[in-house]
Design an enzyme around this catalytic site. Sequence first.
Site, PDB file in Angstrom:
ATOM      1  N   ALA A  87       0.602  -1.146  -0.340  1.00  0.00           N
ATOM      2  CA  ALA A  87      -0.078  -0.253  -0.403  1.00  0.00           C
ATOM      3  C   ALA A  87       0.964   1.581   0.167  1.00  0.00           C
ATOM      4  CB  ALA A  87      -1.224   0.064   1.225  1.00  0.00           C
ATOM      5  N   GLY A  88       1.980   1.307  -0.260  1.00  0.00           N
ATOM      6  CA  GLY A  88       2.371   2.623  -0.826  1.00  0.00           C
ATOM      7  C   GLY A  88       1.841   3.500  -2.118  1.00  0.00           C
ATOM      8  N   GLY A 135       0.840   1.340  -4.642  1.00  0.00           N
ATOM      9  CA  GLY A 135      -0.951   0.506  -3.843  1.00  0.00           C
ATOM     10  C   GLY A 135      -1.743   1.540  -3.428  1.00  0.00           C
ATOM     11  N   LYS A 153      -0.025   1.892   7.140  1.00  0.00           N
ATOM     12  CA  LYS A 153      -0.687   2.007   5.681  1.00  0.00           C
ATOM     13  C   LYS A 153      -1.508   1.117   5.637  1.00  0.00           C
ATOM     14  CE  LYS A 153       3.829   3.619   3.391  1.00  0.00           C
ATOM     15  NZ  LYS A 153       5.363   2.771   2.491  1.00  0.00           N
ATOM     16  N   ASP A 212       8.295  -3.569  -2.916  1.00  0.00           N
ATOM     17  CA  ASP A 212       9.220  -2.957  -3.381  1.00  0.00           C
ATOM     18  C   ASP A 212      10.514  -3.695  -3.005  1.00  0.00           C
ATOM     19  OD1 ASP A 212       9.204  -3.168  -0.489  1.00  0.00           O
ATOM     20  OD2 ASP A 212       9.573  -0.849   0.091  1.00  0.00           O
ATOM     21  N   ARG A 231      12.733  -7.973  -2.925  1.00  0.00           N
ATOM     22  CA  ARG A 231      12.397  -8.949  -3.821  1.00  0.00           C
ATOM     23  C   ARG A 231      12.369 -10.385  -3.416  1.00  0.00           C
ATOM     24  NH1 ARG A 231      18.103 -10.265  -7.549  1.00  0.00           N
ATOM     25  NH2 ARG A 231      17.692  -8.322  -7.957  1.00  0.00           N
ATOM     26  N   ARG A 255       8.356 -10.048  -3.314  1.00  0.00           N
ATOM     27  CA  ARG A 255       8.247 -10.323  -4.669  1.00  0.00           C
ATOM     28  C   ARG A 255       8.377 -12.185  -5.279  1.00  0.00           C
ATOM     29  NH1 ARG A 255       7.840  -5.651  -7.664  1.00  0.00           N
ATOM     30  NH2 ARG A 255       9.136  -4.232  -6.751  1.00  0.00           N
ATOM     31  N   CYS A 268       7.423 -17.329 -14.393  1.00  0.00           N
ATOM     32  CA  CYS A 268       7.196 -16.841 -13.299  1.00  0.00           C
ATOM     33  C   CYS A 268       8.107 -15.693 -12.858  1.00  0.00           C
ATOM     34  CB  CYS A 268       6.944 -17.614 -12.126  1.00  0.00           C
ATOM     35  SG  CYS A 268       9.128 -18.699 -11.658  1.00  0.00           S
ATOM     36  N   CYS A 289      37.825  -6.584   2.879  1.00  0.00           N
ATOM     37  CA  CYS A 289      39.016  -5.553   3.716  1.00  0.00           C
ATOM     38  C   CYS A 289      39.207  -4.467   2.834  1.00  0.00           C
ATOM     39  CB  CYS A 289      40.750  -7.142   2.927  1.00  0.00           C
ATOM     40  SG  CYS A 289      39.868  -7.131   1.138  1.00  0.00           S
TER      41      CYS A 289
END
Length: 662
Positions: A26-27, A30, A73, A118, A120, A123, A159, A174
Site C-alpha cells: 500500500a505504498g 498500492g 499504511k 518494493d 525481492r 516478490r 514466473c 578487506c
Amino acid sequence: MVQLVGSLRKELADSLSTCKVLVVGAGGIGCELLKNLVLTGFKNIEVIDLDTIDVSNLNRQFLFQKKHVGKSKAQVAKDSALQFCPSANITAYHDSVMNADYNVEFFRKFMLVMNALDNRAARNHVNRMCLAADIPLIESGTAGYLGQVTVIKKGLTECYECQPKPTQKTFPGCTIRNTPSEPIHCIVWAKYLFNQLFGEEDADQEVSPDTADPEATWNPEDTAARATASEKDGDIKRVSTKEWARSTGYDPVKLFNKLFKDDIMYLLTMDKLWKKRKAPTPLDWHKLEDKLRPQDDTPVSGLKDQQVLGVWGYCQLFQHSVETLRSQLQEKGDGAELVWDKDDPPAMDFVTAASNLRMHIFSMNMKSRFDVKSMAGNIIPAIATTNAVIAGLIVLEGLKILSGELESCRTIFLNKCPNLRKKLLVPCVLDPPKANCYVCASKPEVTVKLNVHKTMVLSLQDRILKERFGMVAPDVQIEDGKGTILISSEEGETEDNNSKFLSDFGIRNGSRLQVDDFLQDYTLLVNVLHTEELERDVEFEVVGEAPDKPPPPPPPQTNQEEGNSITNGNKDTAQPSTSSKGQSEDDDLMIVDSDDEEEEEEEKKVVSSSSVAAGSSSATKRKHPDPESGESSTKRPRTAQSSAAAANDDDDDDDDDIITLD
C-alpha cells in the site's frame, strides 16, 4: 446489443462487483491502485502491508496525510479509498505477506492478486504462493521515470523467478574494513557497524581492521607488538566491537575513539597498505571538541536532509544517535536486538554520522543525509505520475484476466523516451515458462557448488535456502536412504545441527538434498557439488547462473533511434537500462509487438543490430543494469522483460505521448 455499465460490459461489471482481489503493498503504486480499483467497480478488496506511514511518503502516496504519519499504511489506505466508494468492502492487514497465516488456502480465495511491492524477497514469496494456489498474479514496479507491468499465470507464462536476477553488488571485506575508496564503502561499513552494535551480529559484517587482508603482507606479531608498545601507536587492545560497546555501557565518546581513533591507528600499522594510497587520519573526540566545536556552531543553510555538516556536527549526531539507540535497546530488555531501517530516524542518523566520519578519515567528500539514505537504502527517487500510469495499467491487465482474455495480456513497459514509433508504452508478448526454472518447473532442481567441509548447516539454511532461494521455513532431508533430517522448520528440533559442517552428516560431492517449504507449497531438489576452489569470500555458487558481467557491447551502429527498458530491481525493482558508464538514459531498444508485420520486422532489425548476438536475432541479448549493484546482466529482449517488476515510483513530463493499449 451490448449492455454497458459505465464504460464496462454488464457481465464484466457484475464480475468486478463479486470477485475478490488481493493487493500486496500500500505504498506508491498500492495507493494509486486501490483508488483505481474502487473507482473501476471492484467491491471486494483485501490489502496487506507491513509498513507504517513516514513523512517522506506524503509527496506521492496521496491516500496519506500528515496526520497519518506513524499509522498503518494498509489501514489508512483502506479508510481513504472508502471515501471514493463507501459501498466497497475493503479488508486491511497490517502485517507481512510472508507471515505463515497467509498460506496457500488464503491465496486461493482470490480471483486475482496484484503486487505493489518494493523488495525481492516478498516478490519471490508472492510469486510462489500464486503458483501454488494457481491464481493469476499481476506484477509491477517503477524506478524513476520507468515502469513495468506483467502477468504471471502458472503453466502459461514465465514466473517472476524464471529469469535470474543480478545479485546485489557486494564489496570485498578487506575493502570495507581496511581501504575504503568510495562513499558507498563507508556507508556499507556504517550499516555493518549498526548491526554489530545494536542488531544481530554477523561474522561476515565485521567492521574492525582485517588482519587477513592479502594486500597487507606484514608480520602480524611484529606489528601487533608495535601497536601496543607505546602511546604513540594508540595503546590498542583488540576486542570485538560489541564487547567493547557493552563494556563501556555504549558510551558514545569511548565508542567514537575506538572506531575512529584506535582502529584507524591500528590500520596505520599495516604500513604496506599505504604505500600507494593516502593514509587515513585518526580522529580524537577530545581534540575535536577543543578545536572544532566553536567553528561548528554556525548554522548551515538549506533543507535539513540536504545539508552537509562539519566534522563536529557529525560527531554530535553520532553521540545523539548512539544515546537514542542505547535507550531503545534498554527498553527492549536483555538480549534484545534492533533492526536497521532507513525510515527509522535514529538508525539513519547513526549511519549518516558514522559513514561521514569515516569518509572524512579517508579523505573523501562527506555526503548529506539525503545522499546517504539514497545509497544505504538502494533508493531510486520516486515520481508520483509513474505510479499513476503503472497502477492504471495493472487495472487494465486485470480487466483482461477477468474477461477471460488471458491470451491478450501483455508485459508493458513505460519508458522515459518514446521508442521508434514515438510511443512511451511498449507492450510485449508474455513468454512461456522457462523449462529449467527452479521455481515453476514441474520438478524444480538446482546444483550448488560449495565446500562441504567449511559450509555449516546454519549457512545452508540462512544464506543458501532462505537468502538465495527465497524460502521462508525450509525443511531439509538428505537423500541417503535413511531419510536423515538435516533442518526442520519446527523450532528446537534440529538447532543442534546448526554449528556442524555438512560433511559431518555424510554430505559429499554428488549428495542430494530434498528441501520443502510447506508454507510456499514448494519443493526443491538440491544437488551438492563439492569444491575447494571457490574464490575468497565466496561461500557458494549456483551452477548455471547467468554471469554477473555481460559480454562486451557491439560497436556503435549508425542511424539508430534508441529507447529505454528496465529489468527487475530496486531491491529488485525496475531499473533504467543505461550504459555501463551510467550516463546515457536512452541506450537500449526493445521489440514491440505489432499488427503491422513490416513495422515490426523493421524494429527487430534495429534491435538486433544494437544488441549482443546470441545466434540469431530472436535470441538477442541485451544489458540490463541491476538497481542494487549497477552491474549488468544479460537478458533476451523479449523474455527478460516479461520476467517482471521493479519497485519504487516514476513517470514522464511528456504525458501527451502516453498511448492507450490496443
